[in-house]
Structures are given as C-alpha cells and as structure tokens.
Motif scaffolding. Structure first.
Motif, PDB file in Angstrom:
ATOM      1  N   LYS A 120       0.837  -1.207   0.000  1.00  0.00           N
ATOM      2  CA  LYS A 120       0.000   0.000   0.000  1.00  0.00           C
ATOM      3  C   LYS A 120       0.870   1.255   0.000  1.00  0.00           C
ATOM      4  O   LYS A 120       0.470   2.291  -0.534  1.00  0.00           O
ATOM      5  CB  LYS A 120      -0.928  -0.002   1.216  1.00  0.00           C
ATOM      6  CG  LYS A 120      -1.966  -1.121   1.195  1.00  0.00           C
ATOM      7  CD  LYS A 120      -2.825  -1.106   2.452  1.00  0.00           C
ATOM      8  CE  LYS A 120      -3.868  -2.223   2.425  1.00  0.00           C
ATOM      9  NZ  LYS A 120      -4.679  -2.247   3.676  1.00  0.00           N
ATOM     10  N   ASP A 121       2.060   1.142   0.599  1.00  0.00           N
ATOM     11  CA  ASP A 121       2.970   2.286   0.666  1.00  0.00           C
ATOM     12  C   ASP A 121       3.758   2.461  -0.636  1.00  0.00           C
ATOM     13  O   ASP A 121       4.094   3.590  -1.019  1.00  0.00           O
ATOM     14  CB  ASP A 121       3.970   2.108   1.819  1.00  0.00           C
ATOM     15  CG  ASP A 121       3.295   2.100   3.184  1.00  0.00           C
ATOM     16  OD1 ASP A 121       2.152   2.581   3.280  1.00  0.00           O
ATOM     17  OD2 ASP A 121       3.916   1.605   4.140  1.00  0.00           O
ATOM     18  N   VAL A 122       4.085   1.346  -1.274  1.00  0.00           N
ATOM     19  CA  VAL A 122       4.921   1.364  -2.480  1.00  0.00           C
ATOM     20  C   VAL A 122       4.098   0.800  -3.629  1.00  0.00           C
ATOM     21  O   VAL A 122       3.942  -0.414  -3.762  1.00  0.00           O
ATOM     22  CB  VAL A 122       6.208   0.545  -2.273  1.00  0.00           C
ATOM     23  CG1 VAL A 122       7.080   0.597  -3.524  1.00  0.00           C
ATOM     24  CG2 VAL A 122       6.980   1.042  -1.050  1.00  0.00           C
ATOM     25  N   ALA A 123       3.587   1.678  -4.450  1.00  0.00           N
ATOM     26  CA  ALA A 123       2.657   1.254  -5.504  1.00  0.00           C
ATOM     27  C   ALA A 123       3.270   0.228  -6.447  1.00  0.00           C
ATOM     28  O   ALA A 123       2.593  -0.708  -6.899  1.00  0.00           O
ATOM     29  CB  ALA A 123       2.181   2.471  -6.297  1.00  0.00           C
ATOM     30  N   ARG A 124       4.563   0.354  -6.726  1.00  0.00           N
ATOM     31  CA  ARG A 124       5.170  -0.549  -7.700  1.00  0.00           C
ATOM     32  C   ARG A 124       5.301  -1.989  -7.186  1.00  0.00           C
ATOM     33  O   ARG A 124       5.537  -2.906  -7.972  1.00  0.00           O
ATOM     34  CB  ARG A 124       6.533  -0.008  -8.143  1.00  0.00           C
ATOM     35  CG  ARG A 124       6.390   1.206  -9.061  1.00  0.00           C
ATOM     36  CD  ARG A 124       7.686   1.533  -9.786  1.00  0.00           C
ATOM     37  NE  ARG A 124       8.682   2.140  -8.915  1.00  0.00           N
ATOM     38  CZ  ARG A 124       9.862   2.587  -9.347  1.00  0.00           C
ATOM     39  NH1 ARG A 124      10.182   2.485 -10.637  1.00  0.00           N
ATOM     40  NH2 ARG A 124      10.730   3.139  -8.515  1.00  0.00           N
ATOM     41  N   LEU A 125       5.138  -2.199  -5.873  1.00  0.00           N
ATOM     42  CA  LEU A 125       5.109  -3.563  -5.359  1.00  0.00           C
ATOM     43  C   LEU A 125       3.894  -4.337  -5.879  1.00  0.00           C
ATOM     44  O   LEU A 125       3.885  -5.572  -5.883  1.00  0.00           O
ATOM     45  CB  LEU A 125       5.093  -3.571  -3.826  1.00  0.00           C
ATOM     46  CG  LEU A 125       6.402  -3.255  -3.111  1.00  0.00           C
ATOM     47  CD1 LEU A 125       6.190  -3.223  -1.606  1.00  0.00           C
ATOM     48  CD2 LEU A 125       7.484  -4.274  -3.471  1.00  0.00           C
ATOM     49  N   ARG A 126       2.879  -3.601  -6.318  1.00  0.00           N
ATOM     50  CA  ARG A 126       1.676  -4.263  -6.832  1.00  0.00           C
ATOM     51  C   ARG A 126       1.792  -4.595  -8.319  1.00  0.00           C
ATOM     52  O   ARG A 126       0.850  -5.111  -8.922  1.00  0.00           O
ATOM     53  CB  ARG A 126       0.454  -3.387  -6.574  1.00  0.00           C
ATOM     54  CG  ARG A 126       0.223  -3.087  -5.092  1.00  0.00           C
ATOM     55  CD  ARG A 126      -1.150  -2.480  -4.838  1.00  0.00           C
ATOM     56  NE  ARG A 126      -1.301  -1.158  -5.432  1.00  0.00           N
ATOM     57  CZ  ARG A 126      -0.942  -0.014  -4.838  1.00  0.00           C
ATOM     58  NH1 ARG A 126      -0.385  -0.048  -3.632  1.00  0.00           N
ATOM     59  NH2 ARG A 126      -1.110   1.151  -5.441  1.00  0.00           N
ATOM     60  N   THR A 127       2.953  -4.333  -8.903  1.00  0.00           N
ATOM     61  CA  THR A 127       3.189  -4.713 -10.296  1.00  0.00           C
ATOM     62  C   THR A 127       3.035  -6.226 -10.440  1.00  0.00           C
ATOM     63  O   THR A 127       3.575  -6.992  -9.637  1.00  0.00           O
ATOM     64  CB  THR A 127       4.608  -4.314 -10.727  1.00  0.00           C
ATOM     65  OG1 THR A 127       4.770  -2.904 -10.577  1.00  0.00           O
ATOM     66  CG2 THR A 127       4.870  -4.712 -12.175  1.00  0.00           C
ATOM     67  N   GLN A 128       2.293  -6.643 -11.460  1.00  0.00           N
ATOM     68  CA  GLN A 128       2.073  -8.075 -11.657  1.00  0.00           C
ATOM     69  C   GLN A 128       2.869  -8.584 -12.857  1.00  0.00           C
ATOM     70  O   GLN A 128       2.950  -7.919 -13.892  1.00  0.00           O
ATOM     71  CB  GLN A 128       0.589  -8.363 -11.844  1.00  0.00           C
ATOM     72  CG  GLN A 128      -0.235  -8.099 -10.580  1.00  0.00           C
ATOM     73  CD  GLN A 128      -1.523  -8.885 -10.578  1.00  0.00           C
ATOM     74  OE1 GLN A 128      -2.112  -9.151 -11.627  1.00  0.00           O
ATOM     75  NE2 GLN A 128      -1.972  -9.268  -9.390  1.00  0.00           N
ATOM     76  N   VAL A 129       3.437  -9.779 -12.679  1.00  0.00           N
ATOM     77  CA  VAL A 129       4.242 -10.403 -13.725  1.00  0.00           C
ATOM     78  C   VAL A 129       3.826 -11.855 -13.872  1.00  0.00           C
ATOM     79  O   VAL A 129       3.674 -12.570 -12.873  1.00  0.00           O
ATOM     80  CB  VAL A 129       5.749 -10.333 -13.382  1.00  0.00           C
ATOM     81  CG1 VAL A 129       6.569 -11.053 -14.454  1.00  0.00           C
ATOM     82  CG2 VAL A 129       6.199  -8.883 -13.248  1.00  0.00           C
ATOM     83  N   ASN A 130       3.661 -12.280 -15.099  1.00  0.00           N
ATOM     84  CA  ASN A 130       3.404 -13.684 -15.402  1.00  0.00           C
ATOM     85  C   ASN A 130       4.735 -14.298 -15.832  1.00  0.00           C
ATOM     86  O   ASN A 130       5.262 -13.975 -16.887  1.00  0.00           O
ATOM     87  CB  ASN A 130       2.361 -13.822 -16.508  1.00  0.00           C
ATOM     88  CG  ASN A 130       1.894 -15.266 -16.690  1.00  0.00           C
ATOM     89  OD1 ASN A 130       2.589 -16.199 -16.310  1.00  0.00           O
ATOM     90  ND2 ASN A 130       0.722 -15.438 -17.277  1.00  0.00           N
ATOM     91  N   THR A 131       5.276 -15.184 -14.998  1.00  0.00           N
ATOM     92  CA  THR A 131       6.616 -15.718 -15.258  1.00  0.00           C
ATOM     93  C   THR A 131       6.651 -16.766 -16.363  1.00  0.00           C
ATOM     94  O   THR A 131       7.717 -17.052 -16.910  1.00  0.00           O
ATOM     95  CB  THR A 131       7.206 -16.325 -13.977  1.00  0.00           C
ATOM     96  OG1 THR A 131       6.342 -17.374 -13.515  1.00  0.00           O
ATOM     97  CG2 THR A 131       7.333 -15.259 -12.895  1.00  0.00           C
ATOM     98  N   ALA A 132       5.513 -17.335 -16.687  1.00  0.00           N
ATOM     99  CA  ALA A 132       5.462 -18.351 -17.755  1.00  0.00           C
ATOM    100  C   ALA A 132       4.179 -18.157 -18.557  1.00  0.00           C
ATOM    101  O   ALA A 132       3.252 -18.957 -18.486  1.00  0.00           O
ATOM    102  CB  ALA A 132       5.534 -19.754 -17.163  1.00  0.00           C
ATOM    103  N   PRO A 133       4.094 -17.071 -19.331  1.00  0.00           N
ATOM    104  CA  PRO A 133       2.837 -16.734 -20.017  1.00  0.00           C
ATOM    105  C   PRO A 133       2.388 -17.776 -21.036  1.00  0.00           C
ATOM    106  O   PRO A 133       1.208 -17.808 -21.406  1.00  0.00           O
ATOM    107  CB  PRO A 133       3.171 -15.407 -20.715  1.00  0.00           C
ATOM    108  CG  PRO A 133       4.662 -15.383 -20.823  1.00  0.00           C
ATOM    109  CD  PRO A 133       5.160 -16.111 -19.614  1.00  0.00           C
ATOM    110  N   ASP A 134       3.307 -18.629 -21.476  1.00  0.00           N
ATOM    111  CA  ASP A 134       2.928 -19.643 -22.465  1.00  0.00           C
ATOM    112  C   ASP A 134       2.418 -20.929 -21.821  1.00  0.00           C
ATOM    113  O   ASP A 134       2.072 -21.881 -22.530  1.00  0.00           O
ATOM    114  CB  ASP A 134       4.126 -19.973 -23.363  1.00  0.00           C
ATOM    115  CG  ASP A 134       5.338 -20.430 -22.566  1.00  0.00           C
ATOM    116  OD1 ASP A 134       5.454 -20.036 -21.386  1.00  0.00           O
ATOM    117  OD2 ASP A 134       6.171 -21.178 -23.111  1.00  0.00           O
TER     118      ASP A 134
END
Length: 392
Positions: free
Chosen positions: A151-165
């Motif tokens: 909540k304090d650091v907005a970029r911590l909520r960045t989402q990544v799909n490590t294996a999109p395939d």
C-alpha cells in the motif's frame, strides 16, 4: 586410517544434538547452536525441534528468544532453505550463502521483469529502485507485512506472469520477490508471525532492529571455513558429499574450504569420511533415549547419506521431494513415525520391534509433545506416506 563405526556416530548424534536426556537444554539459542541452525521452512519445525531437545521449555519461551530477546534470527541460507540461527552466526551465513542468494534472486527476478517489458530496458535498475523504496517504507513503519508495504509502495503491486505460455501460470505481484531479495541481502528480517507459532505469515523489520550495528562483514572464504568447522563439530564425521549437499555449494568451494581446515580422513564402515583433527576421541554412549522429531528436523536433514540411522524406512518417512516427515527415534536410530490428528492426539507407529522399555519411553515423549502443542494444530507442509496414514 582410523575407523568410526555407526554406534560411535549415533553416540555423537545423541550428545551433540542434545537428544540424550542428560544433554537437553531449556535455552533455545543453545539448542540451535548445537545443530548449527534449525530448519525453518515449516515454522512449526523450529518450535518442535527445540521441544524435543528441551526439558521444560515452552513455546512462549521460544517466541521470547526469537522476537523479544532476539538471540535467534530467521534467514534464507544453505540450499536456499529457511533457517533459524543464533545471531552470532548470521554474519557467517550471510557471507557464505545469503549474499550469493541475493545476487541470484535479483538476477532471476529482473529477467522476468525484462521479459514482461517492465523497466524501460533496465529491469535490474527498476527493481533496485523498488527495493530502495520498500526498504525506506519499512524503516518508516518500523515493522510491516507485505500487504501493508504494497500500500505504501505502488510498484510492489506490479504483476508479472513468469510463464505466459503455460496454462497453469498466472500473474503474481512482485511484493514477495522484493522482500525475499532484501532479506537475502541482509537488509530486512522476518519478525513475529501473524497467528500462532505454527504460522508463516510474517511481519518484516529492518535488520537493525535485531542487530543494531547491522551484519558484520566477513569474507566468503572465511565464512565458509567457519561454517564447515561448526558443521563438522556437530555432524562429523561424514563423507565430503554430505557437506556438499548440506551447504549447497559447488564441489570446488567445498574442497577449497576443507583445504583450510585441519582434518583427518576416517573409515565410516567402508566409506571415507572427514573429521576435525582435534575431534578424534570417542564420545561415550549415553543411556538409551527416545525422541519424537518433527518434519524437516535438522538432525535427519543434516546428512544426505542416512543409512546408519535410517535403515530401510525411507519409503514410509520421506515425500517424493526428499523431505523427511515426523520421526520416532530410539537410541540413535529412526524406528517409526508420528503425527498429530485434528483433535490434537499424537499418534505414532513403530516400523520395527524395539521392546517394551523403548515403547514406554517413546510413549512418554509422545505425551510431552501433546502437552507442548496444546491447542495448536500443525499439519506438516510436506506430507509423507506414514504421516498421511496416521491422520486418515
């Protein structure tokens, strides 16, 4: 070459791992030091490992050592495994294991970020910025959960799909990545969990709250020598392969480390092992003893070659990934397994005949475990065939 048989190895195990009745302690940090470190992947293991080696110590006293006296600290170290260690060992594990882990984790996570197109071509620099913001936010709060920090650091909520395939893969936010990396680097530590002592939902705090001067600087080579020296004092004699497995280091690093120690080679029932040169005197065998050790206890997880205390029981007591479940010990050997049922009952089963006197002592240890658990229920994270049978 001097020979050291299985009986002598079991005597050393009993005395140095504080499993013999006369060697038990009510100081959690002293017990941890006897074993070098306590496995902590499953948080209940830490408490149950101490309980098995204690006299009258309680869960509250272990919590006090961890979170109030702060004589113990939880950190990732050997084999990227979670351990609870005495604070005077932190610098050794940091230099010998955790620093390399931090580098590896950051490299892995930045690669995922780059693949996701995050960071404008400099994913590593972007990740370091988020780490710095997170560390500052935690320092401001003093202690916080991952959810609070996101909540304090907005970029911590960045989402990544490590294996999109892959069909099974799904996006995840990077909060855990950042906290794990900062933890590996020794900048933050895991504090008191939310819930009972069996919970793994930790708060985080700046490392200075445990170590006011931070973590001392030690060279990696010096740290490796000291760590192996302590391991051999607690677990030796042992084949070099066991040291390589336990540390998770390359064979080259292990050989270089052993070359800096004063060692002797010994015959371990046909296998060559190593032992500290000043540790050749036999350890007198204690009186027969019984113990109920938890899943992933540091004693059985201290060696890769376990036949001298495990016998033929591995298929019933290990899961498919090599994790040992709860075990029943009699006089230096694993002779069965145990489990806690949903109603709190401790049940156990022998896999060989040990006699009535041994069964009576095992029953006493089971009653001690029942009292230790109290109202807490702790299902092992790694389920083994026998543990599943006992709780069915």
């Amino acid at each position: 070459m001097r020979s050291i048989d299985a009986a002598q190895r079991r005597a050393r195990l009993a005395v140095r791992h504080r499993l013999a009745t006369t060697e038990r302690s009510d100081r959690a940090a002293e017990i941890a030091e006897s074993l070098v470190a306590l496995h902590a992947t499953d948080p209940a293991t830490v408490f149950l490992a101490v309980a098995a080696r204690g006299r009258d110590i309680t869960p509250a006293e272990v919590e006090q050592a961890l979170y109030e006296d702060r004589t113990l600290l939880r950190m990732l170290a050997m084999r990227r495994t979670m351990f609870v260690v005495p604070v005077d060992l932190v610098a050794i594990l940091q230099a010998s294991c955790a620093d390399a882990l931090a580098h590896k984790q950051r490299r892995t996570y930045s690669r995922y970020l780059h693949q996701a197109g995050i960071g404008d071509g400099d994913a590593l620099g972007w990740l370091r910025q988020v780490e710095a913001e997170t560390h500052q936010a935690l320092s401001t709060r003093g202690a916080a959960t991952g959810i609070q920090l996101s909540k304090d650091v907005a970029r911590l909520r960045t989402q990544v799909n490590t294996a999109p395939d892959k069909a099974y893969s799904k996006p995840t936010n990077i909060t855990t990545w950042v906290l794990v990396t900062l933890g590996c680097e020794g900048r933050i530590v895991r504090g008191r969990p939310n819930g009972s002592w069996a919970s793994s939902q930790y708060t985080w705090a700046p490392v200075e709250s445990w170590l006011p001067d931070g973590i001392a600087t030690v060279t990696a080579a010096q740290a490796r020598v000291e760590l192996v020296r302590r391991w051999l004092r607690a677990f030796g004699p042992a084949p070099v392969a066991d040291i390589t497995w336990w540390t998770g280091w390359t064979l080259r690093d292990v050989r270089s480390t052993l070359g800096a120690l004063d060692l002797v080679e010994v015959d371990l029932d046909g296998t060559v092992g190593v032992l500290l040169a000043d540790d050749l005197e036999p350890v007198p065998a204690p009186q027969p003893w019984a113990a109920l050790l938890p899943a992933l206890d540091p004693t059985p997880m201290g060696w890769q070659s376990r036949d001298w205390f495990l016998g033929p029981h591995a298929p019933r007591l290990f899961d498919r990934n090599g994790n040992i479940g709860p075990t029943v010990w009699w006089d230096g050997r694993i002779v069965g397994g145990w489990a806690q049922r949903k109603d709190g009952e401790i049940v156990w089963r022998l896999l060989e005949d040990v006699g009535a006197d041994a069964e009576a002592l095992i029953a006493t240890e089971a009653q001690r475990s029942t009292e230790w658990f109290g109202d807490v229920r702790a299902i092992p994270r790694f389920r083994t065939p026998l543990e599943r049978e006992l709780t069915a």
